[in-house]
Write a protein that holds these residues in place. Structure first.
Motif, PDB file in Angstrom:
ATOM      1  N   PRO A 229      62.001  78.036  69.494  1.00 58.43           N
ATOM      2  CA  PRO A 229      60.817  77.373  68.953  1.00 58.43           C
ATOM      3  C   PRO A 229      60.837  77.388  67.426  1.00 58.43           C
ATOM      4  O   PRO A 229      61.020  78.428  66.815  1.00 58.43           O
ATOM      5  CB  PRO A 229      59.647  78.215  69.489  1.00 58.43           C
ATOM      6  CG  PRO A 229      60.231  79.393  70.166  1.00 58.43           C
ATOM      7  CD  PRO A 229      61.669  79.152  70.397  1.00 58.43           C
ATOM      8  N   GLY A 230      60.695  76.216  66.834  1.00 53.52           N
ATOM      9  CA  GLY A 230      60.701  76.110  65.374  1.00 53.52           C
ATOM     10  C   GLY A 230      62.044  76.475  64.763  1.00 53.52           C
ATOM     11  O   GLY A 230      62.142  76.723  63.569  1.00 53.52           O
ATOM     12  N   GLY A 231      63.102  76.521  65.579  1.00 56.12           N
ATOM     13  CA  GLY A 231      64.420  76.875  65.051  1.00 56.12           C
ATOM     14  C   GLY A 231      64.474  78.300  64.542  1.00 56.12           C
ATOM     15  O   GLY A 231      65.296  78.634  63.690  1.00 56.12           O
ATOM     16  N   GLN A 232      63.618  79.159  65.081  1.00 53.24           N
ATOM     17  CA  GLN A 232      63.507  80.520  64.559  1.00 53.24           C
ATOM     18  C   GLN A 232      64.717  81.390  64.890  1.00 53.24           C
ATOM     19  O   GLN A 232      64.896  82.444  64.305  1.00 53.24           O
ATOM     20  CB  GLN A 232      62.238  81.196  65.110  1.00 53.24           C
ATOM     21  CG  GLN A 232      60.951  80.645  64.537  1.00 53.24           C
ATOM     22  CD  GLN A 232      60.777  81.021  63.075  1.00 53.24           C
ATOM     23  OE1 GLN A 232      60.836  82.168  62.705  1.00 53.24           O
ATOM     24  NE2 GLN A 232      60.584  80.021  62.228  1.00 53.24           N
ATOM     25  N   ALA A 233      65.516  80.962  65.877  1.00 49.59           N
ATOM     26  CA  ALA A 233      66.692  81.763  66.244  1.00 49.59           C
ATOM     27  C   ALA A 233      67.947  81.202  65.587  1.00 49.59           C
ATOM     28  O   ALA A 233      69.053  81.471  66.030  1.00 49.59           O
ATOM     29  CB  ALA A 233      66.849  81.805  67.761  1.00 49.59           C
ATOM     30  N   ARG A 234      67.787  80.425  64.517  1.00 46.00           N
ATOM     31  CA  ARG A 234      68.937  79.760  63.899  1.00 46.00           C
ATOM     32  C   ARG A 234      69.938  80.769  63.329  1.00 46.00           C
ATOM     33  O   ARG A 234      69.566  81.846  62.868  1.00 46.00           O
ATOM     34  CB  ARG A 234      68.468  78.815  62.804  1.00 46.00           C
ATOM     35  CG  ARG A 234      67.737  79.518  61.679  1.00 46.00           C
ATOM     36  CD  ARG A 234      67.333  78.576  60.544  1.00 46.00           C
ATOM     37  NE  ARG A 234      66.411  77.525  60.976  1.00 46.00           N
ATOM     38  CZ  ARG A 234      66.769  76.252  61.053  1.00 46.00           C
ATOM     39  NH1 ARG A 234      67.983  75.890  60.740  1.00 46.00           N
ATOM     40  NH2 ARG A 234      65.887  75.361  61.434  1.00 46.00           N
ATOM     41  N   THR A 235      71.207  80.387  63.367  1.00 49.47           N
ATOM     42  CA  THR A 235      72.241  81.177  62.702  1.00 49.47           C
ATOM     43  C   THR A 235      72.786  80.341  61.545  1.00 49.47           C
ATOM     44  O   THR A 235      72.418  79.166  61.395  1.00 49.47           O
ATOM     45  CB  THR A 235      73.396  81.514  63.660  1.00 49.47           C
ATOM     46  OG1 THR A 235      74.010  80.287  64.077  1.00 49.47           O
ATOM     47  CG2 THR A 235      72.894  82.270  64.879  1.00 49.47           C
ATOM     48  N   LEU A 236      73.658  80.932  60.743  1.00 47.96           N
ATOM     49  CA  LEU A 236      74.174  80.212  59.578  1.00 47.96           C
ATOM     50  C   LEU A 236      74.948  78.962  59.979  1.00 47.96           C
ATOM     51  O   LEU A 236      74.723  77.885  59.421  1.00 47.96           O
ATOM     52  CB  LEU A 236      75.063  81.137  58.741  1.00 47.96           C
ATOM     53  CG  LEU A 236      74.318  82.004  57.721  1.00 47.96           C
ATOM     54  CD1 LEU A 236      75.270  82.999  57.091  1.00 47.96           C
ATOM     55  CD2 LEU A 236      73.677  81.134  56.635  1.00 47.96           C
ATOM     56  N   VAL A 237      75.858  79.101  60.961  1.00 46.97           N
ATOM     57  CA  VAL A 237      76.660  77.932  61.340  1.00 46.97           C
ATOM     58  C   VAL A 237      75.748  76.847  61.922  1.00 46.97           C
ATOM     59  O   VAL A 237      75.914  75.652  61.647  1.00 46.97           O
ATOM     60  CB  VAL A 237      77.766  78.319  62.342  1.00 46.97           C
ATOM     61  CG1 VAL A 237      78.498  77.096  62.840  1.00 46.97           C
ATOM     62  CG2 VAL A 237      78.740  79.281  61.695  1.00 46.97           C
ATOM     63  N   TYR A 238      74.754  77.264  62.696  1.00 42.18           N
ATOM     64  CA  TYR A 238      73.790  76.307  63.232  1.00 42.18           C
ATOM     65  C   TYR A 238      73.133  75.536  62.088  1.00 42.18           C
ATOM     66  O   TYR A 238      73.014  74.312  62.122  1.00 42.18           O
ATOM     67  CB  TYR A 238      72.723  77.041  64.057  1.00 42.18           C
ATOM     68  CG  TYR A 238      71.700  76.111  64.665  1.00 42.18           C
ATOM     69  CD1 TYR A 238      71.874  75.606  65.941  1.00 42.18           C
ATOM     70  CD2 TYR A 238      70.580  75.713  63.934  1.00 42.18           C
ATOM     71  CE1 TYR A 238      70.965  74.728  66.480  1.00 42.18           C
ATOM     72  CE2 TYR A 238      69.660  74.836  64.464  1.00 42.18           C
ATOM     73  CZ  TYR A 238      69.848  74.347  65.741  1.00 42.18           C
ATOM     74  OH  TYR A 238      68.950  73.468  66.275  1.00 42.18           O
ATOM     75  N   THR A 239      72.721  76.251  61.056  1.00 41.60           N
ATOM     76  CA  THR A 239      72.010  75.621  59.943  1.00 41.60           C
ATOM     77  C   THR A 239      72.937  74.726  59.125  1.00 41.60           C
ATOM     78  O   THR A 239      72.543  73.634  58.692  1.00 41.60           O
ATOM     79  CB  THR A 239      71.377  76.708  59.055  1.00 41.60           C
ATOM     80  OG1 THR A 239      70.707  77.643  59.898  1.00 41.60           O
ATOM     81  CG2 THR A 239      70.384  76.111  58.086  1.00 41.60           C
ATOM     82  N   ILE A 240      74.189  75.169  58.944  1.00 41.59           N
ATOM     83  CA  ILE A 240      75.151  74.350  58.200  1.00 41.59           C
ATOM     84  C   ILE A 240      75.342  73.005  58.903  1.00 41.59           C
ATOM     85  O   ILE A 240      75.319  71.943  58.281  1.00 41.59           O
ATOM     86  CB  ILE A 240      76.509  75.078  58.081  1.00 41.59           C
ATOM     87  CG1 ILE A 240      76.380  76.273  57.144  1.00 41.59           C
ATOM     88  CG2 ILE A 240      77.591  74.122  57.593  1.00 41.59           C
ATOM     89  CD1 ILE A 240      77.584  77.203  57.158  1.00 41.59           C
ATOM     90  N   ARG A 241      75.492  73.054  60.199  1.00 40.14           N
ATOM     91  CA  ARG A 241      75.686  71.821  60.955  1.00 40.14           C
ATOM     92  C   ARG A 241      74.453  70.928  60.858  1.00 40.14           C
ATOM     93  O   ARG A 241      74.556  69.725  60.645  1.00 40.14           O
ATOM     94  CB  ARG A 241      75.985  72.142  62.416  1.00 40.14           C
ATOM     95  CG  ARG A 241      76.094  70.898  63.270  1.00 40.14           C
ATOM     96  CD  ARG A 241      76.302  71.192  64.734  1.00 40.14           C
ATOM     97  NE  ARG A 241      76.127  69.977  65.501  1.00 40.14           N
ATOM     98  CZ  ARG A 241      74.964  69.555  65.956  1.00 40.14           C
ATOM     99  NH1 ARG A 241      73.872  70.245  65.714  1.00 40.14           N
ATOM    100  NH2 ARG A 241      74.867  68.427  66.627  1.00 40.14           N
ATOM    101  N   GLU A 242      73.296  71.545  60.981  1.00 43.14           N
ATOM    102  CA  GLU A 242      72.050  70.782  60.941  1.00 43.14           C
ATOM    103  C   GLU A 242      71.862  70.084  59.583  1.00 43.14           C
ATOM    104  O   GLU A 242      71.521  68.903  59.510  1.00 43.14           O
ATOM    105  CB  GLU A 242      70.892  71.749  61.199  1.00 43.14           C
ATOM    106  CG  GLU A 242      69.525  71.132  61.305  1.00 43.14           C
ATOM    107  CD  GLU A 242      68.464  72.217  61.462  1.00 43.14           C
ATOM    108  OE1 GLU A 242      67.792  72.232  62.490  1.00 43.14           O
ATOM    109  OE2 GLU A 242      68.330  73.069  60.565  1.00 43.14           O
TER     110      GLU A 242
END
Lengths: 281, 297
Positions: A229-242
């Motif tokens: 929910p709300g991208g609260q479990a994001r990791t660095l690679v997830y965020t880089i891709r996003e």
């Protein structure tokens, strides 16, 4: 020339992109054009970006939880499957099978097990441990924690085999001498096995940590691509891709974030190896 | 209880000399019961989820998938048919096969060529080459992913299988494994061949390469499995759902079909069963690879 094909691939798809990442991180490049020099602006933005800090925190947390488990559990497993006993080869092979499965498959299997009406919740409710189903996949912290367990679950077999090779080199005489002296299995594990495989434990710790910093598929698959929910479990690679490959395509900013990941990985590895050197006499 | 019981134990790690294993001749009965209980427990934890998913995939739509009874009452292939109707699953299998096979072949060819050069040949700039290959290992692909995507776009390989394959066509690990294998060969035969006038390509093809078949298998298998299982890079570079590999396709299926667990379960089984079959038939190479890759890579 023997080296040519491998060199071309290394340069075209590894070295050049790395240099390009460095250069782009100082620009405002977007997927569709742009790219003028903006100095340290991207890095300044990183420092103030709550998503970046959240991703960094989650990634570091991931490492802190996963690495000790991956150092200890596979060692215990290796000790368990080490002696030559009937069917032990079968168990070794089966324990390795999660390693060959894709993280997508493993993630989907666990998504089903951990769903609000899934097996785990059914079991917990049947045993009256909980009244309501636990929100394993819909609560960001629980989701991240479940992803960590899935990472460990899938990695057990791999590191078990790494340890098995090391256990083969632990002196048999030491074990026998300890046994003659009346040391029980637990005592022998601590005084003979652990010192014997210490270098391997360091290696497994490093490999596990580097893998943990690149974690992506677990989180992506188990959250249906949303990172909770709300991208609260994001990791660095997830965020880089996003950021870099999503709709906005903020290539420059994503490059700065990529370099932050690189510094984190290399910094950790160097510090870790130094610490190891200081430990070993 | 003595070691005489141990005869049928499968030999999974052939390169590991047996006599190095501590041979605890005195297994007590209690110790054995405890050990096998633990073995069974871990077995349930590691295999149970696969089995649960497999059984879910066989349940027909009239049957509840929430019952504690895991055995399907009317086993059916219906869910597998639904997978094939929802996504072009045969196409995805084909794409994954192309990607994984090409990656395995290219890693064997390019990896052994580069490994041979680094192990045997003298040439200018070898330190530079060493550093370059080392860099490809140290720089995580995730760090350069955005930039590799831009490179692919400029050479027109976005949304193509070639774009999926090329970045992993000669990994540092393959090169190191092959170099180590060639370094382990005795030099004398090649030196004799050199005196007889064989050039480096002939020595490589006819003497060195046939002697390292074990390492070639390891490189091929690891490249194949890595490419088959990989998710992030194909997800980044493939846009058109027709070009998806199986992992991306299964994830896509779960996104569009998240309500029907039976169908998702069938999809995951399609992706994992071929690999499990490959693993169980070639397992000694897998274990050999972990031993070499884990310790040296």
């Amino acid at each position: 020339m023997f080296l040519a094909p491998a060199l071309i691939i290394a340069v075209l798809f590894h070295l050049w992109p790395f240099i390009n990442t460095l250069v782009l991180s100082f620009t405002d490049a977007r997927a569709l054009g742009g790219g003028s020099f903006v100095g340290l602006e991207n890095y300044g933005r990183l420092l103030e970006d709550p998503n970046f800090w959240l991703a960094t925190r989650n990634t570091v947390l991931y490492m802190v939880v996963v690495v000790p488990l991956l150092v200890v559990l596979p060692l215990l497993l290796a000790v368990l499957v080490q002696p030559k006993l009937p069917a032990i080869g079968f168990f070794r092979s089966v324990y390795y099978s999660p390693v060959v499965a894709s993280m997508v498959v493993v993630g989907l299997i666990w998504t089903w097990l951990l769903a609000s009406d899934g097996m785990v919740n059914q079991l917990l409710q049947a045993l009256r441990i909980v009244q309501e189903p636990l929100p394993f996949l819909t609560d960001a912290s629980l989701l991240l924690f479940c992803c960590m367990l899935v990472t460990v679950w899938k990695g057990l077999g791999y590191y078990m085999v790494v340890y098995l090779a090391a256990l083969g080199n632990v002196s048999k005489d030491c074990h026998e001498a300890a046994q003659v002296d009346g040391a029980g299995p637990v005592r022998r594990f601590w005084s003979v096995t652990v010192p014997g495989v210490r270098p391997t434990m360091f290696l497994v710790g490093l490999l596990g940590a580097i893998a943990a910093m690149k974690v992506f598929a677990e989180v992506f698959v188990m959250s249906y691509g949303t990172a909770g929910p709300g991208g609260q479990a994001r990791t660095l690679v997830y965020t880089i891709r996003e950021v870099g490959l999503g709709l906005g395509g903020e290539v420059g900013y994503a490059s700065a974030m990529s370099l932050a990941l690189f510094v984190l990985t290399i910094g950790f590895s160097v510090g870790y190896l130094r610490a190891q050197k200081a430990e070993t006499p | 209880m003595t070691t005489s019981l141990s005869a049928p134990a499968a030999h999974v790690a052939p390169q590991e000399p047996q006599q190095l294993r501590p041979d605890r001749a005195r297994h007590t009965r209690g110790g054995l019961v405890l050990r096998y209980t633990l073995l069974a427990l871990v077995f349930a934890l590691l295999v149970g989820p696969f089995l649960w998913q497999f059984l879910t995939s066989l349940k027909d739509s009239s049957e509840s998938i929430y019952t504690p009874n895991p055995i399907p009452q009317n086993p059916t292939m219906e869910n597998y048919r639904t997978v094939a109707e929802t996504i072009p699953v045969f196409r995805y299998i084909g794409n994954s096969l192309i990607v994984a096979t090409s990656s395995a072949l290219l890693n064997v060819i390019f990896g052994s060529m580069a490994g041979y050069a680094l192990a045997r040949l003298r040439f200018r700039g070898r330190t530079v080459a060493d550093v370059m290959f080392l860099a490809t290992i140290i720089i995580p692909f995730e760090v350069i992913m955005v930039s590799v995507f831009l490179t692919m776009r400029s050479i027109g390989l976005v949304d193509s299988l070639a774009g999926v394959i090329l970045p992993t066509a000669a990994t540092g690990l393959s090169i190191i494994l092959m170099r180590t294998a060639f370094l382990g060969l005795p030099r004398e035969i090649e030196e004799a061949a050199m005196l007889d006038g064989a050039n480096s390509w002939q020595r490589f093809r006819t003497i060195a390469l046939p002697s390292v078949k074990g390492s070639i298998s390891v490189v091929a298998i690891f490249a194949f499995v890595f490419a088959w299982d990989d998710f992030l890079w194909p997800l980044v570079i493939l846009k058109n759902p027709d070009n998806y590999t199986l992992t991306v396709g299964i994830q896509y299926l779960s996104g569009t079909f998240s309500a029907n667990q039976r169908v998702i379960a069938a999809g995951t089984m399609i992706a994992v069963i071929p690999l499990l079959a490959l693993f169980f038939s070639l397992q000694r190479w897998f274990f050999m690879g972990v031993g070499e890759g884990g310790v040296k890579g």
